[in-house]
Write a protein that holds these residues in place. Structure first.
Motif: not given
Length: 332
Positions: A60-63, A114-123, A139-146
């Motif tokens: 229940n944590a998002i990076g 560590g302890l995340v279920d998903g990552i939102i990233i501006a890579s 682990i789920a991955v979604v891109q933001m802005v880029r």
């Protein structure tokens, strides 16, 4: 520190009974529960949430991985993410990379282990193989802005339209010598902003004047400040300056005031990435405003949808593009 066994001993019950009472996994007599809760309070027992999450297979944590949040659009996007995540029962962990690929890699590995279920990233775009490995591990991955990789869902703004509409707006104001202070062109949003600027300048029959930051770790305020001298050297008749980000705009305004160049009478200034700071400055700045908090909410909904879906029934990839809106202020 008190343990589950300590609680069980004080309440005179089995450890399994304490576990069932605290987790509500099966029936426990109300009087027994009362004794267990009293023991928990007396011992100040705190359950090991890390171990619990590992057993349940969900944290229940998002990076959230961003270049930085000071005076940038990312601060407002992250606010949107955090508020929506809280509504959906998630916490967030933020990692600032300063657009350094090594720092980004370190952040990603920390989240991966560590302890995340998903990552939102501006890579930065330099660790896409690692991101694909992380995604393959569940682990789920979604891109933001880029949007660096079409294989991952993304939420971005229409940067090309921002550059195009910015020029057209200034042209309609009578400007014909429109300079552009951009960010590093190998980062997608800056490249797309330039593309819109280039297209509009060509349509308007105006000559391009562009300066750009050559470093990911550059000082954007200084880029804007120094960019004024560079643009004036290219064209002393400069009558408008577009900046890619508000922080560059702050540098531009400072440089123009030091030169006693009147804003907006002599040179108009606008930003292509509006941030709330633009409306709070001594001379408020015209900008293309992105719906940052709405973008954060959408990102959170998408990542949680991926997290909650069964491994064999993942949602289709989505590439969401938000429009920016022109907000006219004192600098134009």
């Amino acid at each position: 520190m008190a343990t589950l066994k300590d609680v069980a001993k004080l309440a005179c019950v089995d450890v399994s009974t304490v576990s069932r009472a605290l987790n509500n996994t099966s029936y426990v007599h109300p009087e027994t529960k009362k004794k267990i809760y009293a023991a928990v309070e007396r011992l100040s027992y705190k359950p090991n949430l890390i171990a619990k999450s590992l057993r349940q297979g969900k944290r229940n944590a998002i990076g959230v991985v961003v270049p930085g949040i000071n005076f940038s659009i990312f601060s407002e996007i992250v606010q949107g993410i955090e508020l929506e995540a809280r509504k959906l029962g998630y916490s967030i962990m933020i990692c600032n990379t300063n657009d350094n690929p090594d720092s980004e890699e370190e952040c990603l590995n920390r989240f991966r282990n560590g302890l995340v279920d998903g990552i939102i990233i501006a890579s930065t775009g330099q660790n896409m193989r690692l991101l694909r490995d992380i995604s393959a591990s569940g682990i789920a991955v979604v891109q933001m802005v880029r949007k660096q990789d079409k294989e991952f869902s993304s939420v971005v703004a229409d940067y090309d339209a921002c550059g195009y509409e910015g020029v057209k707006y200034l042209y309609a104001k009578g400007c014909r010598h429109i300079g552009f202070i951009n960010g590093p062109m190998d980062i997608i949003p800056y490249k797309e902003r330039y593309r819109g600027y280039h297209r509009a300048m060509k349509e308007c029959g105006c000559e391009e004047m562009v300066t750009e930051s050559t470093q990911h770790l550059g000082d954007y305020f200084q880029d804007g400040y120094a960019g004024v001298a560079k643009l004036l050297e290219k064209d002393p008749e400069l009558d408008a300056i577009i900046v890619a980000a508000d922080l560059q705009g702050l540098g531009v305004i400072r440089a123009l005031k030091e030169r006693k160049i009147k804003i907006p009478d002599e040179i108009k200034v606008m930003s292509l990435t509006g941030h709330s700071i633009g409306s709070m400055m001594e001379t408020t700045m015209t900008s293309m405003e992105m719906p940052a908090k709405e973008m954060g909410v959408r990102l959170t909904g998408m990542i949680v949808e991926h997290i909650d879906a069964d491994a064999d029934h993942q949602p289709n990839r989505q590439h969401v593009v938000f429009d920016a809106s022109l907000v006219e202020r004192e600098t134009t």
